[in-house]
Scaffold this active site. Structure first.
Site, PDB file in Angstrom:
ATOM      1  CB  SER A  21      -0.709  -0.208   1.329  1.00  8.31           C
ATOM      2  OG  SER A  21      -1.163   1.155   1.474  1.00  8.31           O
ATOM      3  CB  SER A  22       0.557   4.655  -1.147  1.00  5.91           C
ATOM      4  OG  SER A  22      -0.653   4.742  -0.605  1.00  5.91           O
ATOM      5  CB  CYS A  23      -0.059   3.834   4.161  1.00  2.95           C
ATOM      6  SG  CYS A  23       0.531   2.082   4.551  1.00  2.95           S
ATOM      7  CE  LYS A  68      -0.419  -4.620   3.304  1.00  2.07           C
ATOM      8  NZ  LYS A  68      -0.842  -5.911   2.321  1.00  2.07           N
ATOM      9  CG  HIS A 110     -10.231   3.440   2.371  1.00  2.00           C
ATOM     10  ND1 HIS A 110     -10.149   2.476   1.732  1.00  2.00           N
ATOM     11  CD2 HIS A 110      -9.450   3.605   3.487  1.00  2.00           C
ATOM     12  CE1 HIS A 110      -9.381   1.732   2.293  1.00  2.00           C
ATOM     13  NE2 HIS A 110      -8.681   2.343   3.229  1.00  2.00           N
ATOM     14  CE1 TYR A 115      -2.680  -2.956   6.490  1.00  4.82           C
ATOM     15  CE2 TYR A 115      -1.775  -1.337   5.017  1.00  4.82           C
ATOM     16  CZ  TYR A 115      -2.426  -2.375   5.084  1.00  4.82           C
ATOM     17  OH  TYR A 115      -3.203  -2.634   4.018  1.00  4.82           O
TER      18      TYR A 115
HETATM   19  N1  LIG Z   1      -8.503  -0.789  -0.419  1.00  3.64           N
HETATM   20  C1  LIG Z   1      -7.525   0.078  -0.889  1.00  3.64           C
HETATM   21  O1  LIG Z   1      -7.678   1.171  -1.045  1.00  3.64           O
HETATM   22  C2  LIG Z   1      -6.069  -0.650  -0.686  1.00  3.64           C
HETATM   23  C3  LIG Z   1      -5.009   0.147  -1.141  1.00  3.64           C
HETATM   24  C4  LIG Z   1      -3.993  -0.077  -1.143  1.00  3.64           C
HETATM   25  C5  LIG Z   1      -3.712  -1.486  -0.978  1.00  3.64           C
HETATM   26  N2  LIG Z   1      -4.509  -2.508  -0.535  1.00  3.64           N
HETATM   27  C6  LIG Z   1      -4.257  -3.660  -0.389  1.00  3.64           C
HETATM   28  O2  LIG Z   1      -4.855  -4.739  -0.835  1.00  3.64           O
HETATM   29  C7  LIG Z   1      -5.147  -5.826  -0.466  1.00  3.64           C
HETATM   30  C8  LIG Z   1      -6.837  -6.151  -0.041  1.00  3.64           C
HETATM   31  O3  LIG Z   1      -7.300  -5.210   0.602  1.00  3.64           O
HETATM   32  P1  LIG Z   1      -8.871  -4.921   0.201  1.00  3.64           P
HETATM   33  O4  LIG Z   1      -9.295  -3.540   0.234  1.00  3.64           O
HETATM   34  O5  LIG Z   1      -9.394  -5.853  -0.733  1.00  3.64           O
HETATM   35  O6  LIG Z   1      -9.455  -5.282   1.760  1.00  3.64           O
HETATM   36  P2  LIG Z   1     -10.774  -6.273   2.331  1.00  3.64           P
HETATM   37  O7  LIG Z   1     -11.838  -5.977   1.483  1.00  3.64           O
HETATM   38  O8  LIG Z   1     -10.728  -5.906   3.608  1.00  3.64           O
HETATM   39  O9  LIG Z   1     -10.418  -7.716   1.920  1.00  3.64           O
HETATM   40  C9  LIG Z   1      -9.202  -8.348   2.748  1.00  3.64           C
HETATM   41  C10 LIG Z   1      -9.161  -9.735   2.543  1.00  3.64           C
HETATM   42  O10 LIG Z   1      -8.464 -10.551   3.495  1.00  3.64           O
HETATM   43  C11 LIG Z   1      -9.122 -11.520   4.084  1.00  3.64           C
HETATM   44  N3  LIG Z   1      -8.447 -11.862   5.465  1.00  3.64           N
HETATM   45  C12 LIG Z   1      -8.146 -11.073   6.331  1.00  3.64           C
HETATM   46  N4  LIG Z   1      -7.722 -11.604   7.389  1.00  3.64           N
HETATM   47  C13 LIG Z   1      -7.711 -12.856   6.966  1.00  3.64           C
HETATM   48  C14 LIG Z   1      -6.898 -14.169   7.744  1.00  3.64           C
HETATM   49  N5  LIG Z   1      -6.530 -14.006   9.010  1.00  3.64           N
HETATM   50  N6  LIG Z   1      -6.861 -15.267   7.299  1.00  3.64           N
HETATM   51  C15 LIG Z   1      -7.551 -15.382   5.836  1.00  3.64           C
HETATM   52  N7  LIG Z   1      -7.935 -14.403   5.213  1.00  3.64           N
HETATM   53  C16 LIG Z   1      -8.144 -13.099   5.740  1.00  3.64           C
HETATM   54  C17 LIG Z   1     -10.453 -11.367   4.162  1.00  3.64           C
HETATM   55  O11 LIG Z   1     -11.266 -12.637   4.220  1.00  3.64           O
HETATM   56  P3  LIG Z   1     -12.615 -12.902   4.511  1.00  3.64           P
HETATM   57  O12 LIG Z   1     -13.607 -11.814   3.828  1.00  3.64           O
HETATM   58  O13 LIG Z   1     -12.916 -14.162   4.262  1.00  3.64           O
HETATM   59  O14 LIG Z   1     -12.756 -12.472   6.180  1.00  3.64           O
HETATM   60  C18 LIG Z   1     -10.725 -10.411   3.122  1.00  3.64           C
HETATM   61  O15 LIG Z   1     -11.031 -11.152   1.918  1.00  3.64           O
HETATM   62  C19 LIG Z   1      -4.535  -5.503   0.981  1.00  3.64           C
HETATM   63  O16 LIG Z   1      -3.066  -6.020   1.071  1.00  3.64           O
HETATM   64  C20 LIG Z   1      -4.241  -3.991   1.028  1.00  3.64           C
HETATM   65  O17 LIG Z   1      -3.355  -3.407   1.751  1.00  3.64           O
HETATM   66  C21 LIG Z   1      -5.708  -1.987  -0.583  1.00  3.64           C
END
Ligand SMILES: NC(=O)c1ccc[n+]([C@@H]2O[C@H](COP(=O)([O-])OP(=O)(O)OC[C@H]3O[C@@H](n4cnc5c(N)ncnc54)[C@H](OP(=O)(O)O)[C@@H]3O)[C@@H](O)[C@H]2O)c1
Length: 318
Positions: free
Chosen positions: A108-110, A141, A180, A137
């Site tokens: 992530s950009s953070c 990362k 967000h 976090y």
């Molecule tokens: N959203 C953004 O703006 C953004 C920006 C930059 C980077 N990212 C990166 O993209 C990635 C995904 O983010 P997202 O926004 O898609 O988040 P999200 O919608 O919250 O999805 C996270 C996923 O991780 C799974 N997870 C969490 N804890 C777990 C565990 N203990 N065991 C197995 N699975 C687990 C969850 O599974 P369940 O649903 O089954 O619980 C969920 O499917 C992250 O690495 C994040 O840093 C996101």
């Protein structure tokens, strides 16, 4: 990589993971596997070993993480650090042991220093102090990025990290306490419109600059990284274009059709004045975003209205 390669998408029900799943299916990949956190808790090493033993994935895409905003990071620093370390350490190390051919790690950009110059280049990593509100976090990362870099160096394996900017789109979290800025605004304008165009109060001055990428474009970047052997260990993913929070609010207001007033609550913090990624490294390899912000917001709003009964609302939890 052929269309029947077994690809495990960790976090396949999340916003990013589900977009990656759609993108791979659209390109004809037909051997995708995923597990919810209830079916497979990635913090548990034994369970992850058993899963890899029985499924033997050829490719692993790590879109699983404990994610959240300032409040969540602030209240649960230990979980943000350790859950993410356990999840990614298990995935990375067990993938190495089970001879996974390709591993894509999402950061992530953070992870970039708080006062790094803009736009953020990949080489700014670890050059200064982090933003204290999300350092837990970010440290996890950064460890993931470095573990993948070390594997590239020591074992010459194709492990690569992608650093997305702020993402938005289908399957986003619309909880007003934990979401967000973009999904929170979308929901606020929608609800205010339904209440006869009542005023919408937004945090801060509206002047900070931010960049937003539609999640399906992010997923296409993952497919691009999957289908190409990239020479560097780390790539930013974004549009390379930013806008003010005020401009974002006006774009969302127009899309929703809200006709009321916007009140800026200047007693609330603005956060960092600008956050923009330099995406020239991945652009020069051949990937570029396709969906412009207005179009992405319109798609997201249509999806939000159609799924309003089942939208994700992540509660603040330990
Ligand atoms: N959203 C953004 O703006 C953004 C920006 C930059 C980077 N990212 C990166 O993209 C990635 C995904 O983010 P997202 O926004 O898609 O988040 P999200 O919608 O919250 O999805 C996270 C996923 O991780 C799974 N997870 C969490 N804890 C777990 C565990 N203990 N065991 C197995 N699975 C687990 C969850 O599974 P369940 O649903 O089954 O619980 C969920 O499917 C992250 O690495 C994040 O840093 C996101």
């Amino acid at each position: 990589m052929n269309r029947s390669s077994k690809i495990y998408i960790a976090g396949h029900k999340g916003m990013v993971g589900s977009a990656i799943w759609r993108a791979l299916q659209n390109k004809g990949y037909n051997n995708l596997i995923g597990r919810t956190s209830k079916e497979l808790d990635l913090r548990n090493q034994d369970s992850v070993i058993q899963f890899f033993k029985s499924e033997k994935p050829e490719v692993v895409i790590d879109a699983a993480a404990r994610v959240g905003g300032i409040l969540a990071n602030n209240n649960y620093p230990y979980q943000f650090l350790m859950d993410n370390l356990f999840i990614q350490n298990n995935l990375i190390d067990i993938s190495l042991k089970f001879e996974v051919k390709k591993f894509i790690f999402l950061g992530s950009s953070c992870i970039y220093p708080k006062f790094a110059s803009q736009p953020l280049k990949e080489e700014y990593l670890l050059t200064d102090l982090l933003e204290p509100t999300n350092e837990w976090y970010a440290i996890a990362k950064i460890t993931g990025v470095k573990a993948c870099e070390a594997i590239r160096k020591q074992f010459e394996k194709d492990y690569v990290s992608l650093m997305p900017t702020n993402l938005y789109g289908i399957n986003d979290n619309f909880d007003l306490e934990t979401s967000h800025v973009l999904p929170a605004m979308l929901r606020k304008f929608h609800e205010a419109k339904k209440k006869g165009n009542s005023p919408v109060t937004l945090w801060g001055s509206g002047t900070p600059l931010r960049e937003f990428l539609f999640v399906d474009d992010m997923a296409k970047a993952v497919v691009f990284a999957l289908e190409n052997k990239l020479p560097e260990y780390l790539y930013n993913v974004g549009t390379g274009v930013d806008l003010t929070i005020k401009e974002l609010a006006e774009t969302i207001q127009k899309t929703v059709g809200h006709l009321g007033e916007i009140i800026w609550d200047k007693s609330k913090p603005d956060g960092t004045p600008r956050k923009l990624m330099d995406v020239s490294r991945l652009n020069s390899m051949g990937w570029k975003h396709e969906v412009q912000l207005e179009e992405g917001i319109a798609i997201t709003y249509d999806w939000f209205k159609q799924n309003i009964e089942n939208i994700k609302q992540v509660k603040l939890q330990e």
